[in-house]
Design a protein around this motif. Structure first.
Motif, PDB file in Angstrom:
ATOM      1  N   GLY A  96       0.807  -1.211   0.000  1.00 25.54           N
ATOM      2  CA  GLY A  96       0.000   0.000   0.000  1.00 25.54           C
ATOM      3  C   GLY A  96       0.838   1.258   0.000  1.00 25.54           C
ATOM      4  O   GLY A  96       2.038   1.241  -0.307  1.00 25.54           O
ATOM      5  N   ALA A  97       0.206   2.371   0.384  1.00 25.29           N
ATOM      6  CA  ALA A  97       0.861   3.675   0.368  1.00 25.29           C
ATOM      7  C   ALA A  97       2.036   3.718   1.342  1.00 25.29           C
ATOM      8  O   ALA A  97       2.043   3.040   2.374  1.00 25.29           O
ATOM      9  CB  ALA A  97      -0.149   4.765   0.713  1.00 25.29           C
ATOM     10  N   VAL A  98       3.021   4.538   1.025  1.00 25.64           N
ATOM     11  CA  VAL A  98       4.226   4.621   1.851  1.00 25.64           C
ATOM     12  C   VAL A  98       3.908   5.105   3.264  1.00 25.64           C
ATOM     13  O   VAL A  98       4.643   4.793   4.217  1.00 25.64           O
ATOM     14  CB  VAL A  98       5.273   5.541   1.175  1.00 25.64           C
ATOM     15  CG1 VAL A  98       4.807   6.991   1.179  1.00 25.64           C
ATOM     16  CG2 VAL A  98       6.633   5.408   1.846  1.00 25.64           C
ATOM     17  N   GLU A  99       2.806   5.836   3.444  1.00 28.16           N
ATOM     18  CA  GLU A  99       2.429   6.316   4.777  1.00 28.16           C
ATOM     19  C   GLU A  99       2.180   5.173   5.760  1.00 28.16           C
ATOM     20  O   GLU A  99       2.184   5.376   6.970  1.00 28.16           O
ATOM     21  CB  GLU A  99       1.161   7.173   4.691  1.00 28.16           C
ATOM     22  CG  GLU A  99       1.343   8.521   4.022  1.00 28.16           C
ATOM     23  CD  GLU A  99       1.381   8.431   2.500  1.00 28.16           C
ATOM     24  OE1 GLU A  99       1.056   7.341   1.957  1.00 28.16           O
ATOM     25  OE2 GLU A  99       1.746   9.431   1.861  1.00 28.16           O
ATOM     26  N   ARG A 100       1.980   3.965   5.238  1.00 23.63           N
ATOM     27  CA  ARG A 100       1.754   2.803   6.103  1.00 23.63           C
ATOM     28  C   ARG A 100       3.076   2.250   6.650  1.00 23.63           C
ATOM     29  O   ARG A 100       3.050   1.407   7.544  1.00 23.63           O
ATOM     30  CB  ARG A 100       1.052   1.686   5.330  1.00 23.63           C
ATOM     31  CG  ARG A 100      -0.320   2.065   4.770  1.00 23.63           C
ATOM     32  CD  ARG A 100      -1.042   0.832   4.287  1.00 23.63           C
ATOM     33  NE  ARG A 100      -1.407  -0.016   5.406  1.00 23.63           N
ATOM     34  CZ  ARG A 100      -1.392  -1.349   5.392  1.00 23.63           C
ATOM     35  NH1 ARG A 100      -0.982  -1.992   4.295  1.00 23.63           N
ATOM     36  NH2 ARG A 100      -1.743  -2.036   6.455  1.00 23.63           N
ATOM     37  N   ARG A 101       4.206   2.706   6.133  1.00 18.34           N
ATOM     38  CA  ARG A 101       5.504   2.103   6.473  1.00 18.34           C
ATOM     39  C   ARG A 101       6.460   3.168   7.002  1.00 18.34           C
ATOM     40  O   ARG A 101       7.138   3.847   6.250  1.00 18.34           O
ATOM     41  CB  ARG A 101       6.103   1.419   5.234  1.00 18.34           C
ATOM     42  CG  ARG A 101       5.233   0.317   4.667  1.00 18.34           C
ATOM     43  CD  ARG A 101       5.890  -0.349   3.464  1.00 18.34           C
ATOM     44  NE  ARG A 101       6.035   0.569   2.336  1.00 18.34           N
ATOM     45  CZ  ARG A 101       5.096   0.790   1.428  1.00 18.34           C
ATOM     46  NH1 ARG A 101       3.926   0.197   1.501  1.00 18.34           N
ATOM     47  NH2 ARG A 101       5.329   1.627   0.419  1.00 18.34           N
ATOM     48  N   ARG A 102       6.517   3.268   8.328  1.00 16.82           N
ATOM     49  CA  ARG A 102       7.412   4.254   8.930  1.00 16.82           C
ATOM     50  C   ARG A 102       8.635   3.554   9.520  1.00 16.82           C
ATOM     51  O   ARG A 102       8.521   2.499  10.138  1.00 16.82           O
ATOM     52  CB  ARG A 102       6.681   5.052  10.009  1.00 16.82           C
ATOM     53  CG  ARG A 102       7.543   6.170  10.576  1.00 16.82           C
ATOM     54  CD  ARG A 102       6.719   7.227  11.278  1.00 16.82           C
ATOM     55  NE  ARG A 102       7.589   8.316  11.724  1.00 16.82           N
ATOM     56  CZ  ARG A 102       7.978   9.329  10.974  1.00 16.82           C
ATOM     57  NH1 ARG A 102       7.564   9.408   9.735  1.00 16.82           N
ATOM     58  NH2 ARG A 102       8.775  10.272  11.452  1.00 16.82           N
ATOM     59  N   GLY A 103       9.784   4.167   9.310  1.00 15.89           N
ATOM     60  CA  GLY A 103      11.024   3.647   9.875  1.00 15.89           C
ATOM     61  C   GLY A 103      11.722   4.721  10.694  1.00 15.89           C
ATOM     62  O   GLY A 103      11.919   5.847  10.224  1.00 15.89           O
ATOM     63  N   GLU A 104      12.077   4.390  11.926  1.00 11.67           N
ATOM     64  CA  GLU A 104      12.780   5.311  12.812  1.00 11.67           C
ATOM     65  C   GLU A 104      14.138   4.694  13.142  1.00 11.67           C
ATOM     66  O   GLU A 104      14.208   3.521  13.531  1.00 11.67           O
ATOM     67  CB  GLU A 104      11.987   5.522  14.109  1.00 11.67           C
ATOM     68  CG  GLU A 104      10.530   5.895  13.909  1.00 11.67           C
ATOM     69  CD  GLU A 104      10.331   7.394  13.812  1.00 11.67           C
ATOM     70  OE1 GLU A 104      10.918   8.126  14.621  1.00 11.67           O
ATOM     71  OE2 GLU A 104       9.584   7.817  12.915  1.00 11.67           O
ATOM     72  N   ILE A 105      15.199   5.476  13.000  1.00 14.64           N
ATOM     73  CA  ILE A 105      16.555   4.967  13.222  1.00 14.64           C
ATOM     74  C   ILE A 105      17.236   5.768  14.325  1.00 14.64           C
ATOM     75  O   ILE A 105      17.207   6.998  14.323  1.00 14.64           O
ATOM     76  CB  ILE A 105      17.392   5.062  11.932  1.00 14.64           C
ATOM     77  CG1 ILE A 105      16.914   4.043  10.900  1.00 14.64           C
ATOM     78  CG2 ILE A 105      18.860   4.843  12.220  1.00 14.64           C
ATOM     79  CD1 ILE A 105      17.646   4.141   9.582  1.00 14.64           C
ATOM     80  N   PHE A 106      17.854   5.033  15.259  1.00 13.29           N
ATOM     81  CA  PHE A 106      18.743   5.664  16.234  1.00 13.29           C
ATOM     82  C   PHE A 106      20.154   5.165  15.966  1.00 13.29           C
ATOM     83  O   PHE A 106      20.507   4.049  16.355  1.00 13.29           O
ATOM     84  CB  PHE A 106      18.317   5.318  17.661  1.00 13.29           C
ATOM     85  CG  PHE A 106      19.263   5.854  18.711  1.00 13.29           C
ATOM     86  CD1 PHE A 106      19.739   7.157  18.645  1.00 13.29           C
ATOM     87  CD2 PHE A 106      19.686   5.053  19.758  1.00 13.29           C
ATOM     88  CE1 PHE A 106      20.618   7.654  19.601  1.00 13.29           C
ATOM     89  CE2 PHE A 106      20.562   5.536  20.728  1.00 13.29           C
ATOM     90  CZ  PHE A 106      21.031   6.844  20.647  1.00 13.29           C
ATOM     91  N   PRO A 107      20.985   5.942  15.257  1.00 13.20           N
ATOM     92  CA  PRO A 107      22.349   5.508  14.958  1.00 13.20           C
ATOM     93  C   PRO A 107      23.225   5.583  16.207  1.00 13.20           C
ATOM     94  O   PRO A 107      23.313   6.619  16.853  1.00 13.20           O
ATOM     95  CB  PRO A 107      22.834   6.505  13.896  1.00 13.20           C
ATOM     96  CG  PRO A 107      21.602   7.235  13.435  1.00 13.20           C
ATOM     97  CD  PRO A 107      20.675   7.221  14.602  1.00 13.20           C
ATOM     98  N   ILE A 108      23.861   4.462  16.545  1.00 10.71           N
ATOM     99  CA  ILE A 108      24.730   4.407  17.718  1.00 10.71           C
ATOM    100  C   ILE A 108      25.779   3.325  17.481  1.00 10.71           C
ATOM    101  O   ILE A 108      25.448   2.188  17.178  1.00 10.71           O
ATOM    102  CB  ILE A 108      23.904   4.126  19.004  1.00 10.71           C
ATOM    103  CG1 ILE A 108      24.781   4.150  20.241  1.00 10.71           C
ATOM    104  CG2 ILE A 108      23.103   2.846  18.896  1.00 10.71           C
ATOM    105  CD1 ILE A 108      25.130   5.523  20.710  1.00 10.71           C
TER     106      ILE A 108
END
Length: 257
Positions: free
Chosen positions: A221-233
């Motif tokens: 579906g639409a990209v709004e359904r797929r969120r990615g959050e990254i904490f680089p460490i």
């Protein structure tokens, strides 16, 4: 707010942002307050309503120290729990008007890491965001082998009863006029969205594309359904250990009644 969010450039498979910790001591303080059972108070602070912890008792502090202490040889559960608090804080920052479930208060809570309810002007539920939070040193294999299969299960209709119960609790806590009716009107299949928050050693276009590869196959579906959050460490475990020590120190400072 101790976490800054920097959005990624647009990508067809995912959208999201990078987390940067701008105040480690404040982050540790708020984690400590959540650990003693004051998540509601912290959420009020996030919405400009106060700045000090409420009085608590020795038993609450003891439980907080237990949550913030490594159990056994592996710090995975402790670090995972603290990362869930970070995820919860970041969610409040990104969507301050949404209704967000309070953090779990045990280490290995099986099921939803978090749930966010989006309402329209008529108090109708228009979106339900399922959280998956992973503090790991093996980001890609965790995503491929654990997260995508779990999202696929949710897509197939799994856990609707758990989501309904969690959503009703969130709505009731927010003083929604009719939580049961609002939940019964949710069309889970069309309202579901997903939010994966994960630690990783770097954040480049190539590393993100590799990390989130397959997202659109698991969640169509639409990209709004797929969120990615990254904490680089780079050094996750030592960093988390230091954060836990700071949080324990803050927990022990809270006024005792």
């Amino acid at each position: 707010m101790p976490i800054t969010l920097t959005p990624f450039p647009a990508h067809p498979e995912y959208e999201g942002c990078e987390w940067t910790i701008t105040d480690v001591d404040l982050l540790a303080k708020w984690i400590a307050w959540v650990a003693v059972g004051q998540s509601y108070h912290v959420s009020n602070i996030l919405h400009l309503a106060g700045a000090a912890p409420l009085p608590t008792n020795a038993d609450a502090v003891k439980e907080a120290v237990k949550l913030l202490t490594q159990a056994g040889k592996s710090p995975d559960h402790r670090d995972g729990w603290m990362f869930q608090i970070m995820s919860w804080l970041a969610a409040h920052k990104r969507t301050p008007n949404a209704l967000i479930a309070a953090p779990h208060m045990i280490h290995a809570e099986k099921g939803l890491d978090g749930l966010e309810i989006i309402l329209d002007a008529n108090q109708k539920v228009t979106g339900t965001v399922i959280f998956e939070d992973k503090a790991t040193i093996n980001a890609r294999s965790t995503v491929r082998d654990l997260v995508w299969p779990e999202f696929e299960d949710f897509e197939s209709g799994a856990a609707v009863s758990r989501m309904s119960q969690a959503a009703a609790g969130i709505l009731a806590a927010s003083k929604h006029p009719n939580p049961s009716q609002a939940v019964s009107a949710i069309v889970w299949k069309s309202s579901k969205r997903y939010r994966l928050s994960i630690t990783t050693k770097k954040n480049t276009l190539a590393s993100r594309n590799s990390l989130f590869k397959g997202y659109s196959s698991s969640v169509k579906g639409a990209v709004e359904r797929r969120r990615g959050e990254i904490f680089p460490i780079k050094d996750l475990r030592p960093w988390m250990a230091t954060l836990a020590d700071l949080a324990i120190a803050h927990a022990k400072k809270i006024s005792i009644t």
